[in-house]
Design a protein around this motif. Structure first.
Motif, PDB file in Angstrom:
ATOM      1  N   ALA A   1       1.470  -1.146  -2.368  1.00 42.06           N
ATOM      2  CA  ALA A   1       2.647  -0.379  -1.953  1.00 42.06           C
ATOM      3  C   ALA A   1       2.432   0.258  -0.590  1.00 42.06           C
ATOM      4  N   PHE A   2       1.211   0.694  -0.314  1.00 45.34           N
ATOM      5  CA  PHE A   2       0.918   1.306   0.986  1.00 45.34           C
ATOM      6  C   PHE A   2       1.020   0.278   2.105  1.00 45.34           C
ATOM      7  N   HIS A   3       0.372  -0.858   1.935  1.00 48.02           N
ATOM      8  CA  HIS A   3       0.305  -1.837   3.016  1.00 48.02           C
ATOM      9  C   HIS A   3       1.594  -2.651   3.175  1.00 48.02           C
ATOM     10  N   GLN A   4       2.177  -3.072   2.072  1.00 39.85           N
ATOM     11  CA  GLN A   4       3.223  -4.088   2.138  1.00 39.85           C
ATOM     12  C   GLN A   4       4.626  -3.582   1.819  1.00 39.85           C
ATOM     13  N   ASN A   5       4.748  -2.491   1.093  1.00 39.15           N
ATOM     14  CA  ASN A   5       6.064  -2.051   0.630  1.00 39.15           C
ATOM     15  C   ASN A   5       6.531  -0.755   1.267  1.00 39.15           C
TER      16      ASN A   5
ATOM     17  N   GLU B   1      -9.950   6.011   1.192  1.00 36.34           N
ATOM     18  CA  GLU B   1     -11.002   5.082   1.596  1.00 36.34           C
ATOM     19  C   GLU B   1     -10.811   3.692   1.010  1.00 36.34           C
ATOM     20  N   VAL B   2     -10.219   3.623  -0.180  1.00 30.60           N
ATOM     21  CA  VAL B   2     -10.156   2.360  -0.900  1.00 30.60           C
ATOM     22  C   VAL B   2      -9.128   1.405  -0.298  1.00 30.60           C
TER      23      VAL B   2
ATOM     24  N   ILE C   1       9.808  -4.417 -15.389  1.00 34.03           N
ATOM     25  CA  ILE C   1       9.049  -4.404 -14.131  1.00 34.03           C
ATOM     26  C   ILE C   1       8.347  -5.746 -13.884  1.00 34.03           C
ATOM     27  N   PRO C   2       9.050  -6.864 -13.938  1.00 31.41           N
ATOM     28  CA  PRO C   2       8.354  -8.153 -13.751  1.00 31.41           C
ATOM     29  C   PRO C   2       7.731  -8.301 -12.377  1.00 31.41           C
ATOM     30  N   GLU C   3       8.334  -7.676 -11.347  1.00 34.64           N
ATOM     31  CA  GLU C   3       7.812  -7.816  -9.981  1.00 34.64           C
ATOM     32  C   GLU C   3       6.495  -7.086  -9.792  1.00 34.64           C
ATOM     33  N   ALA C   4       6.193  -6.124 -10.668  1.00 30.80           N
ATOM     34  CA  ALA C   4       4.977  -5.319 -10.522  1.00 30.80           C
ATOM     35  C   ALA C   4       3.774  -5.942 -11.208  1.00 30.80           C
ATOM     36  N   MET C   5       3.938  -7.090 -11.833  1.00 28.86           N
ATOM     37  CA  MET C   5       2.856  -7.689 -12.607  1.00 28.86           C
ATOM     38  C   MET C   5       2.102  -8.770 -11.852  1.00 28.86           C
ATOM     39  N   GLU C   6       2.462  -9.009 -10.628  1.00 29.82           N
ATOM     40  CA  GLU C   6       1.811 -10.052  -9.845  1.00 29.82           C
ATOM     41  C   GLU C   6       1.128  -9.459  -8.621  1.00 29.82           C
ATOM     42  N   GLY C   7       0.010 -10.060  -8.249  1.00 32.97           N
ATOM     43  CA  GLY C   7      -0.637  -9.738  -6.980  1.00 32.97           C
ATOM     44  C   GLY C   7      -1.370  -8.424  -6.938  1.00 32.97           C
ATOM     45  N   ALA C   8      -1.871  -7.930  -8.068  1.00 36.53           N
ATOM     46  CA  ALA C   8      -2.625  -6.681  -8.067  1.00 36.53           C
ATOM     47  C   ALA C   8      -3.645  -6.706  -9.200  1.00 36.53           C
TER      48      ALA C   8
ATOM     49  N   ASN D   1      -5.437  -6.494  -2.668  1.00 39.64           N
ATOM     50  CA  ASN D   1      -4.600  -6.056  -1.550  1.00 39.64           C
ATOM     51  C   ASN D   1      -5.342  -5.196  -0.538  1.00 39.64           C
ATOM     52  N   GLN D   2      -6.632  -4.983  -0.746  1.00 41.89           N
ATOM     53  CA  GLN D   2      -7.429  -4.250   0.228  1.00 41.89           C
ATOM     54  C   GLN D   2      -7.568  -5.090   1.499  1.00 41.89           C
ATOM     55  N   VAL D   3      -7.360  -4.484   2.653  1.00 43.41           N
ATOM     56  CA  VAL D   3      -7.475  -5.197   3.924  1.00 43.41           C
ATOM     57  C   VAL D   3      -8.719  -4.716   4.656  1.00 43.41           C
ATOM     58  N   GLN D   4      -9.090  -5.461   5.693  1.00 43.81           N
ATOM     59  CA  GLN D   4     -10.339  -5.177   6.375  1.00 43.81           C
ATOM     60  C   GLN D   4     -10.315  -3.839   7.107  1.00 43.81           C
ATOM     61  N   ASN D   5      -9.261  -3.607   7.862  1.00 48.05           N
ATOM     62  CA  ASN D   5      -9.144  -2.359   8.627  1.00 48.05           C
ATOM     63  C   ASN D   5      -7.683  -2.124   8.964  1.00 48.05           C
TER      64      ASN D   5
END
Length: 614
Positions: free
Chosen positions: A132-136, A218-219, A115-122, A458-462
């Motif tokens: 995964a919710f916002h981008q995938n 909420e998160v 799972i090398p792709e899952a180790m970046e950006g989180a 990866n949390q966004v404003q709204n």
């Protein structure tokens, strides 16, 4: 007489029947409205509840085996998580760095290999769920939560400073994503089911169904929440919590006194707590991301994924060998603090050590969540305020242990920008709502003071900042599109007010237009005649010479080239016309042509397609 042999087709029907049932079930789950989400919430709750039970069993048994039996450690354990009562072995603390280093090596190998792709950006598993919710589009490879869940058990059991919240929310989200893909749900539906799975995992592992459900929705945002997912999230959390409690009981994780807020004079002390915890949150965030990006990120760029995990595991193990108070989640120390059994200096040491331990563990890339460390840090900071307040005003601050509880929720509310879910979750973890008022006050203050810091990358404003809601954001995209961009000037059939119904019938038969502008003898645009308005009388020959267009027309409704297509669409909806005359903005009686409703729909579809591609 020979008995007739059974026909093979009967056996085939037996094997075919389960497939038919599965297809019927899939159609039912994907073809209903609220009932569909109730059903899917139950399915997600059962699945995430089972995963939470397996995760908890594995973690408790492995922790007892490594830390108690092999390393011989005797650490305080929270009352609600005394599942395994192992015999303490010989005292061998030097095994802790051996365990954590081995876990770092194994985690690095598995991550690099599978799972090398899952180790970046989180930041952790919860942040991966948010990503995964916002981008995938709600897609999670089943292998990712499986590997992360198993390595998280090993990380926490070996002594790594991390929590259960990250991996269990990722496991639940992965299950929800898998079910959504199996049912061939849309991306929107798959995202909602992903949140339902995460809510089930959180509600079960923390014995907090309401807090788990609200935290999951909420998160995602700093200033918003995913309201559409609330129904399946609540159902999933309740089902998962019920299933978990069936096997492990209903006891709260922490055994705490029943603290009650009664004295309004305590409010200034709680405000000081909010300020102190907010400052502590800033210290933790800066320290954590310094280790994550400046130290371990530098190692990762040059040597790959495995080495920073090995270095982080070794450093954490050496630190934990000398200071075992910072191993694993640390809920046992929280319970002691809540019960007023820890002094001021010890709490200060716990806070500083936990900041370092969590930065070494999760910052290096080892699996685990940030919720438990956040509760530990907030509880330590809040406990210090309670101790100082009790020394300064013992008649007012009579229960310093309660400040530990308030600090727990306040800290996570500040760093995660989630004021409601953690507040309720802490109340459910301790099964006490007596401090609800100061919990709400301090969470609100921390939310304001920590507005510019974020624990989850990866949390966004709204919702407007989320790719998941690009279709929602396009509701008013036509406001920026002028009529002139889709309208081509052309000839329009203009009627005069004194045209008879007989003449109108000939005009209609000779043109394909459905709407006709109407002018008076002076050339002033006075109305509109729609074919739908005259369909009932146009063939009444007795009226042909008696009825004039003036008597059939409706008031004039026009658009001009500079008007937005959104405003034009509103006019189409209000008038129920299929065409509207386009007039010159400076000369409102000059008809430039007709704008069709189809032009607006085509423009909307084209713009929406471009935005989704971007």
């Amino acid at each position: 007489m020979d008995q007739p042999q059974p026909q093979p087709r009967h056996h085939a029907s037996l094997f075919r029947r389960p497939r038919i049932y599965w297809r019927r079930l899939r159609r039912r789950l994907t073809g209903l409205g609220l009932m569909r989400w109730l059903g899917l919430g139950v399915v997600a709750g059962v699945g995430s509840g089972i995963l939470a039970c397996l995760f908890y069993l594995g973690l408790e048994h492995l922790t007892a085996f490594l830390q108690i039996r092999l390393a011989g450690l005797s650490l305080p354990h929270p009352s609600g998580e005394s599942l395994v009562h192992a015999t303490t072995g010989p005292y061998r603390p030097w095994l802790i760095p051996v365990f954590t280093t081995a876990v770092g090596l194994i985690t690095g190998f598995l991550a690099t290999r599978f799972i090398p792709e899952a180790m970046e950006g989180a930041t952790d598993g919860t942040d991966a769920m948010i990503k995964a919710f916002h981008q995938n589009a709600g897609l999670i490879r089943p292998l990712v939560p499986l590997v992360k869940g198993l390595t998280a058990i090993a990380t926490i059991a070996s002594g790594g400073s991390a929590g259960q919240e990250g991996p269990i929310s990722q496991l639940g989200a992965g299950l929800g994503s898998f079910i959504g893909q199996w049912l061939r749900l849309t991306a929107r539906q798959r995202r909602i089911l992903l949140l339902a799975g995460a809510a089930g995992g959180l509600g079960a592992i923390f014995r907090a169904p309401l807090g788990g459900a609200i935290t999951a929705v909420e998160v995602l945002y700093a200033e918003d929440f995913e309201a559409e997912a609330m129904l399946p999230a609540v159902v999933s959390a309740v089902v998962a919590h019920t299933l978990f409690s069936f096997f492990f009981g209903h006891d709260a994780i922490l055994d705490t006194p029943s603290y009650v807020f009664e004295n309004p004079l305590e409010l200034p002390f709680y405000l000081v707590l909010a300020l102190t915890v907010s400052l502590a949150a800033r210290v933790f965030i800066r320290t954590f991301f310094f280790f994550k990006f400046r130290i371990f990120g530098w190692i990762r760029q040059r040597f790959g994924l495995t080495l920073p995990m090995v270095v982080g595991g070794l450093a954490m193990g050496l630190f934990g060998m000398h200071y075992p108070q910072f191993l694993s989640g640390g809920y046992g120390w929280l319970e002691l603090s809540v019960n007023g059994q820890l002094g001021l200096g010890f709490l200060a040491g716990l806070f500083c050590g936990k900041v370092l331990a969590t930065s070494l563990t999760v910052g290096s890339g080892l699996s685990g969540g940030m919720f438990a460390p956040a509760l530990f840090l907030g509880g330590s900071a809040g406990g210090m305020v309670g101790q100082v307040g009790h020394m300064l005003a013992p008649d007012i601050v009579t229960q310093p242990g309660g400040y530990t509880l308030v600090g727990m929720a306040t800290f996570f509310a500040g760093v995660a920008h989630a004021p409601i879910g953690p507040l309720i979750m802490v109340s459910e973890i301790t099964q006490g709502y007596g401090l609800l008022a100061p919990l709400m006050l301090c969470s609100a203050v921390a939310l304001v003071l920590c507005d510019d810091i974020h624990l989850y990358e990866n949390q966004v404003q709204n919702k407007f900042a989320s790719p998941a809601h690009v279709a929602d954001a396009t509701n008013n995209i036509l406001e920026a599109v002028p009529v002139s961009s889709v309208f081509t000037p052309g000839r329009a059939t203009i009627l005069e007010e004194r045209v008879t119904l007989k003449a109108l019938a000939h005009i209609i038969s000779a043109t394909s237009e459905l709407v006709f502008p109407v002018k008076n003898d002076a050339g002033k645009l006075t109305g509109i005649l729609a074919l739908q308005d005259v369909r009932g009388v146009v063939f009444e020959e007795c009226l042909h010479e008696l009825v004039l267009v003036k008597e059939l027309m409706r008031p004039a409704v026009t658009v001009h080239p500079d008007m937005s297509l959104y405003d034009a669409l509103m006019l189409f909806i209000e008038t129920d016309l299929s065409q509207l005359p386009v007039v010159d903005a400076q000369r409102p009686d000059t008809v430039l042509g007709m704008l069709s409703r189809q032009h607006v729909f085509t423009a909307y579809s084209t713009t929406l397609r471009h935005l989704k591609q971007e």
